[in-house]
Each structure stands twice: as structure tokens, then as C-alpha cells.
Design a protein around this motif. Structure first.
Motif, mmCIF file in Angstrom:
data_model
loop_
_atom_site.group_PDB
_atom_site.id
_atom_site.type_symbol
_atom_site.label_atom_id
_atom_site.label_comp_id
_atom_site.label_asym_id
_atom_site.label_seq_id
_atom_site.Cartn_x
_atom_site.Cartn_y
_atom_site.Cartn_z
ATOM 1 N N HIS A 130 26.135 22.913 16.617
ATOM 2 C CA HIS A 130 25.595 23.484 17.757
ATOM 3 C C HIS A 130 26.165 23.642 18.902
ATOM 4 C CE1 HIS A 130 21.024 23.389 16.214
ATOM 5 N NE2 HIS A 130 21.608 22.614 15.174
ATOM 6 N N ASN A 131 25.594 24.335 20.112
ATOM 7 C CA ASN A 131 26.329 24.290 21.553
ATOM 8 C C ASN A 131 25.081 23.867 22.422
ATOM 9 O OD1 ASN A 131 27.571 27.012 20.109
ATOM 10 N ND2 ASN A 131 28.988 25.746 21.356
ATOM 11 N N ASN A 132 25.749 23.574 23.548
ATOM 12 C CA ASN A 132 24.743 23.315 24.701
ATOM 13 C C ASN A 132 24.637 24.453 25.683
ATOM 14 O OD1 ASN A 132 25.975 19.889 24.659
ATOM 15 N ND2 ASN A 132 24.285 20.375 23.566
ATOM 16 N N CYS A 185 28.699 20.787 20.470
ATOM 17 C CA CYS A 185 30.237 21.545 20.733
ATOM 18 C C CYS A 185 30.460 22.066 22.284
ATOM 19 C CB CYS A 185 30.660 22.519 19.934
ATOM 20 S SG CYS A 185 30.655 21.798 17.945
ATOM 21 N N GLY A 186 29.706 21.734 23.082
ATOM 22 C CA GLY A 186 29.665 22.180 24.478
ATOM 23 C C GLY A 186 29.128 23.658 24.551
ATOM 24 N N LYS A 187 29.527 24.541 25.910
ATOM 25 C CA LYS A 187 28.858 25.759 25.678
ATOM 26 C C LYS A 187 29.835 26.683 24.630
ATOM 27 C CE LYS A 187 27.921 25.206 30.718
ATOM 28 N NZ LYS A 187 28.191 25.645 32.041
ATOM 29 N N PRO A 188 28.895 27.685 24.386
ATOM 30 C CA PRO A 188 29.399 28.780 23.530
ATOM 31 C C PRO A 188 30.503 29.668 23.823
ATOM 32 C CG PRO A 188 27.172 29.292 24.031
ATOM 33 C CD PRO A 188 27.461 28.012 24.774
ATOM 34 N N HIS A 192 37.458 25.917 23.216
ATOM 35 C CA HIS A 192 37.794 24.454 22.525
ATOM 36 C C HIS A 192 36.734 24.207 21.738
ATOM 37 C CE1 HIS A 192 39.432 20.386 21.925
ATOM 38 N NE2 HIS A 192 37.951 19.832 22.714
ATOM 39 N N GLY A 193 35.517 24.549 21.695
ATOM 40 C CA GLY A 193 34.410 24.300 20.921
ATOM 41 C C GLY A 193 34.822 24.720 19.469
ATOM 42 N N SER A 194 34.873 25.790 19.224
ATOM 43 C CA SER A 194 35.271 26.411 18.018
ATOM 44 C C SER A 194 36.443 25.655 17.461
ATOM 45 C CB SER A 194 35.148 28.006 18.168
ATOM 46 O OG SER A 194 36.260 28.291 18.857
ATOM 47 N N GLN A 195 37.248 25.483 18.243
ATOM 48 C CA GLN A 195 38.672 25.046 17.798
ATOM 49 C C GLN A 195 38.336 23.416 17.125
ATOM 50 O OE1 GLN A 195 41.537 25.742 17.026
ATOM 51 N NE2 GLN A 195 42.721 23.940 16.852
ATOM 52 N N HIS A 196 37.607 22.672 17.936
ATOM 53 C CA HIS A 196 37.123 21.288 17.587
ATOM 54 C C HIS A 196 36.214 21.193 16.380
ATOM 55 C CE1 HIS A 196 35.557 17.150 19.345
ATOM 56 N NE2 HIS A 196 36.265 17.113 18.074
#
Length: 340
Positions: A130-132, A185-188, A192-196
Motif C-alpha cells: 500500500h501507499n499513504n 510505502c509512503g506516497k505513491p 523510493h517506495g517502489s524500490q523499497h
């Protein structure tokens, strides 16, 4: 209806999340073979505006396009219709991360079909990505405090959130028969979110097993979600710089929040911290895990201000009014007292 495939459709990985509806037309479960069994289960796009999970899957499966996966993978792609419009869910749809418990909608039937299939096939672990919409750190959530789920969460990062409400979430359902985590994973729009998420999925595919031994308390920061904060439908709200609540054509905004309210996420804030201004007393709806009204425990209104009553830590605060109406303003958390 649920579509079930045993292969990845041609050129699917070339599509962005908003394009998937044209190709898949609805929720889709894809089983891909790998060296090890049982499969790692991954769900993405349960919320159509949270695209990081799909981006991580694109990178992961592109990496293995000409190679065998280290472990079989079962991929559930959720609300592609909402994704086509960049929305969490469409009006008239249920929340795809609230359909994994009892219910009579077609979407509940889809979720139950996925659960039955995966129980029959066996599951190594379940990961829901998910994202926030507000400013948050990356963290993992668990609904069961079993050692394998906590180890899996700790592999994503030190910050781990334990919650039992709301019910009907994917990780709660899968956590009854396998280790299960939700990744936030933070904002979409943050790469860095998709990398993490990609790095985490890659690590999980290479695991031969998940430890059964207890997680040491010093290895993770475990928090417990103790209440959910909502704004009643009849209460108007806004975000702004001034402390004055404006007159909007004769009717006043009931609550105004500061424009950087989401910067309080995962911050332990002291009592009497001001979080907003109110016209007519207190208008927030705060319920604990038992569904009881606990607004007075956490907040009070005085001299037109809303302040905290006790030390608390908010999470998932958002400035997105549509998300607030569809879901909530935030969750309230406390450090979880536990001994490994």
C-alpha cells in the motif's frame, strides 16, 4: 468476477496501473511457477491510487523475465477499475481492503475465492502493498503477533504497527493461515517506495524459510493502533494557515486543521498539543478497537481549539479530503508493551 491465470499476459508489465483495466477488466489472480514451493502471495492495487505495489511487481518480474523465479509467486491485482481513474475506490464500490471477511457483495465473493485457492495451494507468506496519502515513514503492519509475521515485518524495517481494527483487511484474513504483513510505502509518487518494496519482495523470494524463534524487542519498534479518528459526514473541515474559521456564505467551516498536519505522523506528541480549531466545540469521532467512543480520552476543545488530552502518536494523517471521507483522518497509536 475473478479471473485466474497461470501465466503473465503478454506486455502486461509494460502497462501503468491506470492502463490495467483495459487489459484485465477486473480483479485477477496470477499463479507463476518458481523453484521453491509454496508460493509467495502478493496483492497490489487493493486501493486504485496506491500504485507502488504494481511498480515493484513490474520491476521484479521484468528482472526474472528470462529466468526462473526463486519461489513460486501468486499475484493478486485488485481494483483496476479504480486504478483507471486514479482513485482509492469508486463511488458505489466497497473498499477492496475491507472485503476479506464476511460480507454479501460480489467483491466479498472474489476475496473468498482468492482465500480458498491460496489455502488449497499453500502459502509461504502474504504481502499486501500500500501507499499513504500523507507524510509517513515506511512501515509494516501485522494483525497477528506470531513470530514469523514479526520477522517478516522486521525485514521491511524497524517500525512495525500491530492493529486489529478495521476488520476485513487482507493481511488479517491471510494471517490466520500464513505469515502476513501489509507494507506502507509512503506516497505513491516517491520512487523510493517502489524500490523499497521491490527489494523486500526480492529478499522474500530468496528466503528458504521464516524464523519461528521470538523476535527480540530491541530489533523492532512495535506500535499498537488503539483508536481510529473520523470526521462525521455532517461536519465540514478544511486545511489552512490562519487560526480564523472563515464564514462560507453564511455557513461556517466546523473544523480547520493546519496545512502541515500530516507532519505529525509517527511523532510522539505531548498533551495539550493543538491540532486544529473548531467553531462549535468538538466534532471528531474517535472509536477504540471495541467500537466505543473515546474522543474525550484523547482530545478536548477549549477556547475554539482542539488539543490532545494525553501523549499520543498519530499515523496515516492525510490532507486528502476524499480519502478522509472514504476512510478516516488518522489512527492513534501507542508503543506496544511486549517482552520477547
Amino acid at each position: 468476477m475473478l479471473t485466474v491465470l497461470d501465466h503473465l499476459p503478454d506486455q502486461l508489465l509494460a502497462l501503468e496501473a491506470h492502463q490495467l483495466y483495459d487489459r484485465l477488466s477486473g480483479p485477477t489472480l496470477i499463479h507463476l511457477p518458481g523453484r521453491r514451493e509454496p508460493a509467495l502471495f502478493v496483492s497490489v492495487l487493493l486501493h486504485g491510487n496506491e500504485v507502488t505495489g504494481w511498480q515493484a511487481i513490474q520491476r521484479l518480474l521484468s528482472h526474472y523475465a528470462q529466468r526462473e523465479l526463486p519461489r513460486s509467486l501468486s499475484l493478486f491485482i485488485g481494483n483496476v477499475q479504480a486504478a483507471s481513474q486514479g482513485q482509492r475506490r469508486l463511488d458505489g464500490q466497497p473498499d477492496y481492503n475491507r472485503i476479506w471477511g464476511p460480507g454479501s457483495t460480489p467483491e466479498h465473493g472474489i476475496a473468498q475465492a482468492v482465500i480458498r485457492q491460496m489455502q488449497q495451494r499453500g502459502v509461504f507468506a502474504s504481502i499486501d502493498i500500500h501507499n499513504n496519502t500523507g507524510t509517513n515513514p515506511h512501515y509494516a503492519c501485522v494483525n497477528h503477533l506470531d513470530a514469523p509475521s514479526l520477522h517478516l515485518a522486521g525485514l521491511f524495517g524497524r517500525t512495525v504497527l500491530y492493529f486489529t481494527k478495521p476488520e476485513g483487511v487482507q493481511s488479517m484474513a491471510f494471517g490466520r493461515f500464513c505469515p502476513a504483513v501489509t507494507l506502507e510505502c509512503g506516497k505513491p509518487d516517491h520512487p523510493h517506495g517502489s524500490q523499497h518494496a521491490y527489494e523486500f519482495l526480492e529478499a522474500c523470494l530468496h528466503l528458504s524459510g521464516i524464523p519461528q524463534r521470538p523476535v527480540l524487542s530491541q530489533d523492532i519498534d512495535l506500535f499498537h493502533s488503539v483508536a481510529i479518528v473520523k470526521i462525521p459526514d455532517q461536519v465540514s473541515f478544511s486545511f489552512g494557515d490562519t487560526e480564523t474559521l472563515p464564514d462560507n456564505g453564511g455557513s461556517q467551516t466546523h473544523i480547520r486543521f493546519p496545512p502541515d498536519l500530516d507532519h505529525l505522523n509517527f511523532q510522539e506528541i505531548p498533551p495539550h498539543t493543538r491540532i486544529g480549531w473548531t467553531n462549535n466545540g468538538f466534532h471528531l469521532d474517535v472509536q477504540n478497537e471495541q467500537g466505543q467512543d473515546v474522543a474525550d480520552r484523547f482530545f478536548y476543545a477549549q477556547d475554539g481549539e482542539i488539543r490532545t488530552s494525553v501523549p499520543l502518536m498519530p499515523g496515516m494523517l492525510t490532507l486528502n479530503s476524499r480519502i478522509i471521507r472514504q476512510d478516516c483522518l488518522c489512527y492513534l497509536m501507542e508503543r506496544y508493551p511486549w517482552v520477547s
